[in-house]
Scaffold this motif. Structure first.
Motif, PDB file in Angstrom:
ATOM      1  N   ALA A  63      80.992  43.395 -12.681  1.00 16.52           N
ATOM      2  CA  ALA A  63      82.447  43.574 -12.147  1.00 16.52           C
ATOM      3  C   ALA A  63      83.244  44.194 -12.933  1.00 16.52           C
ATOM      4  O   ALA A  63      83.960  45.191 -12.525  1.00 16.52           O
ATOM      5  CB  ALA A  63      83.111  42.203 -11.650  1.00 16.52           C
ATOM      6  N   ARG A  64      83.369  43.717 -14.238  1.00 18.55           N
ATOM      7  CA  ARG A  64      84.122  44.362 -15.205  1.00 18.55           C
ATOM      8  C   ARG A  64      83.780  45.992 -15.554  1.00 18.55           C
ATOM      9  O   ARG A  64      84.661  46.771 -15.630  1.00 18.55           O
ATOM     10  CB  ARG A  64      83.950  43.621 -16.480  1.00 18.55           C
ATOM     11  CG  ARG A  64      84.539  42.230 -16.800  1.00 18.55           C
ATOM     12  CD  ARG A  64      84.267  41.658 -18.004  1.00 18.55           C
ATOM     13  NE  ARG A  64      84.839  40.264 -17.989  1.00 18.55           N
ATOM     14  CZ  ARG A  64      84.225  39.172 -17.682  1.00 18.55           C
ATOM     15  NH1 ARG A  64      82.858  39.254 -17.242  1.00 18.55           N
ATOM     16  NH2 ARG A  64      84.703  37.796 -17.540  1.00 18.55           N
ATOM     17  N   ASN A  65      82.413  46.199 -15.561  1.00 17.65           N
ATOM     18  CA  ASN A  65      82.016  47.739 -15.666  1.00 17.65           C
ATOM     19  C   ASN A  65      82.502  48.294 -14.570  1.00 17.65           C
ATOM     20  O   ASN A  65      82.602  49.616 -14.750  1.00 17.65           O
ATOM     21  CB  ASN A  65      80.519  47.750 -15.913  1.00 17.65           C
ATOM     22  CG  ASN A  65      80.077  46.892 -17.242  1.00 17.65           C
ATOM     23  OD1 ASN A  65      80.939  46.573 -18.197  1.00 17.65           O
ATOM     24  ND2 ASN A  65      78.879  46.404 -17.533  1.00 17.65           N
ATOM     25  N   VAL A  66      82.453  47.937 -13.335  1.00 17.52           N
ATOM     26  CA  VAL A  66      82.580  48.729 -12.180  1.00 17.52           C
ATOM     27  C   VAL A  66      84.052  49.071 -12.294  1.00 17.52           C
ATOM     28  O   VAL A  66      84.435  50.304 -11.973  1.00 17.52           O
ATOM     29  CB  VAL A  66      82.228  47.992 -10.846  1.00 17.52           C
ATOM     30  CG1 VAL A  66      82.920  48.560  -9.657  1.00 17.52           C
ATOM     31  CG2 VAL A  66      80.747  47.726 -10.539  1.00 17.52           C
ATOM     32  N   ILE A  67      84.942  47.919 -12.772  1.00 19.65           N
ATOM     33  CA  ILE A  67      86.427  48.252 -12.687  1.00 19.65           C
ATOM     34  C   ILE A  67      86.857  49.446 -13.933  1.00 19.65           C
ATOM     35  O   ILE A  67      87.509  50.178 -13.375  1.00 19.65           O
ATOM     36  CB  ILE A  67      87.125  46.803 -12.895  1.00 19.65           C
ATOM     37  CG1 ILE A  67      87.047  46.087 -11.626  1.00 19.65           C
ATOM     38  CG2 ILE A  67      88.526  47.210 -13.265  1.00 19.65           C
ATOM     39  CD1 ILE A  67      87.228  44.528 -11.934  1.00 19.65           C
ATOM     40  N   ALA A  68      86.019  49.297 -14.743  1.00 22.74           N
ATOM     41  CA  ALA A  68      86.305  50.502 -15.925  1.00 22.74           C
ATOM     42  C   ALA A  68      85.661  51.504 -15.575  1.00 22.74           C
ATOM     43  O   ALA A  68      86.173  52.710 -16.137  1.00 22.74           O
ATOM     44  CB  ALA A  68      85.691  49.722 -17.058  1.00 22.74           C
ATOM     45  N   SER A  69      84.749  51.880 -14.481  1.00 26.63           N
ATOM     46  CA  SER A  69      83.923  52.913 -14.445  1.00 26.63           C
ATOM     47  C   SER A  69      83.978  53.887 -13.191  1.00 26.63           C
ATOM     48  O   SER A  69      84.020  54.985 -13.241  1.00 26.63           O
ATOM     49  CB  SER A  69      82.352  52.787 -14.641  1.00 26.63           C
ATOM     50  OG  SER A  69      82.147  52.035 -15.931  1.00 26.63           O
ATOM     51  N   VAL A  70      84.432  52.993 -12.077  1.00 26.57           N
ATOM     52  CA  VAL A  70      84.221  53.691 -10.773  1.00 26.57           C
ATOM     53  C   VAL A  70      85.887  54.081 -10.364  1.00 26.57           C
ATOM     54  O   VAL A  70      86.762  53.256 -10.520  1.00 26.57           O
ATOM     55  CB  VAL A  70      83.468  52.811  -9.631  1.00 26.57           C
ATOM     56  CG1 VAL A  70      83.830  53.247  -8.322  1.00 26.57           C
ATOM     57  CG2 VAL A  70      82.387  52.443 -10.085  1.00 26.57           C
ATOM     58  N   LYS A  71      85.824  55.258  -9.671  1.00 25.45           N
ATOM     59  CA  LYS A  71      87.024  55.869  -9.226  1.00 25.45           C
ATOM     60  C   LYS A  71      87.034  56.282  -7.923  1.00 25.45           C
ATOM     61  O   LYS A  71      85.814  56.626  -7.568  1.00 25.45           O
ATOM     62  CB  LYS A  71      87.460  57.050 -10.139  1.00 25.45           C
ATOM     63  CG  LYS A  71      88.045  56.462 -11.578  1.00 25.45           C
ATOM     64  CD  LYS A  71      88.986  55.559 -11.790  1.00 25.45           C
ATOM     65  CE  LYS A  71      89.266  55.159 -13.220  1.00 25.45           C
ATOM     66  NZ  LYS A  71      89.046  53.723 -13.690  1.00 25.45           N
ATOM     67  N   LYS A  72      87.904  56.290  -7.183  1.00 28.59           N
ATOM     68  CA  LYS A  72      87.825  56.905  -5.719  1.00 28.59           C
ATOM     69  C   LYS A  72      87.326  58.303  -5.644  1.00 28.59           C
ATOM     70  O   LYS A  72      87.606  58.980  -6.479  1.00 28.59           O
ATOM     71  CB  LYS A  72      89.379  57.002  -5.021  1.00 28.59           C
ATOM     72  CG  LYS A  72      89.496  57.468  -3.658  1.00 28.59           C
ATOM     73  CD  LYS A  72      90.746  57.763  -3.299  1.00 28.59           C
ATOM     74  CE  LYS A  72      90.855  58.063  -1.773  1.00 28.59           C
ATOM     75  NZ  LYS A  72      92.382  57.977  -1.307  1.00 28.59           N
ATOM     76  N   GLY A  73      86.398  58.397  -4.722  1.00 31.02           N
ATOM     77  CA  GLY A  73      85.816  59.614  -4.437  1.00 31.02           C
ATOM     78  C   GLY A  73      84.373  59.665  -5.160  1.00 31.02           C
ATOM     79  O   GLY A  73      83.733  60.742  -4.823  1.00 31.02           O
ATOM     80  N   GLN A  74      84.301  59.093  -6.283  1.00 31.37           N
ATOM     81  CA  GLN A  74      82.927  58.955  -7.055  1.00 31.37           C
ATOM     82  C   GLN A  74      81.625  58.802  -6.192  1.00 31.37           C
ATOM     83  O   GLN A  74      81.647  57.867  -5.322  1.00 31.37           O
ATOM     84  CB  GLN A  74      83.031  58.338  -8.241  1.00 31.37           C
ATOM     85  CG  GLN A  74      83.964  58.867  -9.033  1.00 31.37           C
ATOM     86  CD  GLN A  74      84.009  58.278 -10.666  1.00 31.37           C
ATOM     87  OE1 GLN A  74      83.703  56.709 -10.593  1.00 31.37           O
ATOM     88  NE2 GLN A  74      84.477  58.760 -11.392  1.00 31.37           N
ATOM     89  N   PRO A  75      80.384  59.509  -6.345  1.00 34.37           N
ATOM     90  CA  PRO A  75      79.262  59.115  -5.706  1.00 34.37           C
ATOM     91  C   PRO A  75      78.593  58.031  -6.283  1.00 34.37           C
ATOM     92  O   PRO A  75      78.453  58.024  -7.601  1.00 34.37           O
ATOM     93  CB  PRO A  75      78.466  60.510  -5.896  1.00 34.37           C
ATOM     94  CG  PRO A  75      78.901  61.163  -7.060  1.00 34.37           C
ATOM     95  CD  PRO A  75      80.379  60.948  -7.091  1.00 34.37           C
ATOM     96  N   LEU A  76      78.150  57.044  -5.722  1.00 34.28           N
ATOM     97  CA  LEU A  76      77.529  55.773  -6.203  1.00 34.28           C
ATOM     98  C   LEU A  76      76.409  55.650  -5.543  1.00 34.28           C
ATOM     99  O   LEU A  76      75.880  55.779  -4.407  1.00 34.28           O
ATOM    100  CB  LEU A  76      78.560  54.600  -6.101  1.00 34.28           C
ATOM    101  CG  LEU A  76      79.898  54.552  -6.606  1.00 34.28           C
ATOM    102  CD1 LEU A  76      80.794  53.699  -6.124  1.00 34.28           C
ATOM    103  CD2 LEU A  76      79.929  54.902  -8.131  1.00 34.28           C
ATOM    104  N   VAL A  77      75.416  54.739  -6.398  1.00 37.39           N
ATOM    105  CA  VAL A  77      74.143  54.125  -5.980  1.00 37.39           C
ATOM    106  C   VAL A  77      74.169  52.673  -5.999  1.00 37.39           C
ATOM    107  O   VAL A  77      74.670  52.274  -7.357  1.00 37.39           O
ATOM    108  CB  VAL A  77      72.849  54.691  -6.402  1.00 37.39           C
ATOM    109  CG1 VAL A  77      71.626  53.964  -5.957  1.00 37.39           C
ATOM    110  CG2 VAL A  77      72.932  56.373  -6.352  1.00 37.39           C
TER     111      VAL A  77
END
Length: 170
Positions: A63-77
């Motif tokens: 969760a901490r890493n997702v909050i620090a790394s993911v932004k709106k519109g980014q492609p994710l797996v």
């Protein structure tokens, strides 16, 4: 009971939402839009299928890493345990949504590049005096006591028990 393990590929519809629990645990939720294409022979071209939205939940360090790394519109797996949520809206209707309790989440490198940065371990972060800003000698950082005797197995057991309540808490 058997679990439905799934991998989804799509785009973040918004920045992740963070939730802190009284015991210090943290969770994050990011919604991923999944849409695929297929070849439609009647028009001799590709067409989009219906977009599905999946609420992806992460706990603790993920969760901490997702909050620090993911932004709106980014492609994710994302890979994890697939499930559904059901609730009754203000209008009295019953609604359903797809959920994924994530084991892993990462950027889809088909559409760009990323640089991996490992976060510092709690034991490596010095204990700082909040009044003076100086590093204290000898005392480990708060919360760096480490794992219990069961180590990672204890965390997995706690995660499994807490996952069911995670979806309902948002």
């Amino acid at each position: 009971m058997k679990e439905i393990r799934s991998t989804i590929v799509g785009n973040a519809t918004d920045n992740p939402r963070e939730k802190q629990f009284p015991n210090g645990d943290i969770s994050a939720m990011v919604r991923i839009a999944v849409n695929s294409r297929y070849f439609d022979s009647s028009i001799n071209d590709y067409s989009d299928r219906k977009t599905e939205f999946v609420n992806v939940y992460a706990r603790r360090q993920l969760a901490r890493n997702v909050i620090a790394s993911v932004k709106k519109g980014q492609p994710l797996v994302a890979t994890g345990r697939l499930g559904t949520s059901e609730w009754t809206g203000d209008d009295g209707r019953t609604y359903h949504s797809l959920t994924l309790t994530a084991e892993t989440i990462g950027h889809d490198l088909t559409f760009g590049t990323a640089e991996f940065t490992k976060p510092p371990r709690v034991a490596d972060i010095p204990d700082v005096d909040h009044d003076t800003g100086e590093i204290k000698d000898g005392a480990p950082a708060e919360g760096s006591e480490g794992l219990g005797s069961g180590g990672a197995e204890d965390l997995l057991d706690q995660d499994t028990a807490a996952d069911d309540s995670l979806v309902a808490s948002y």
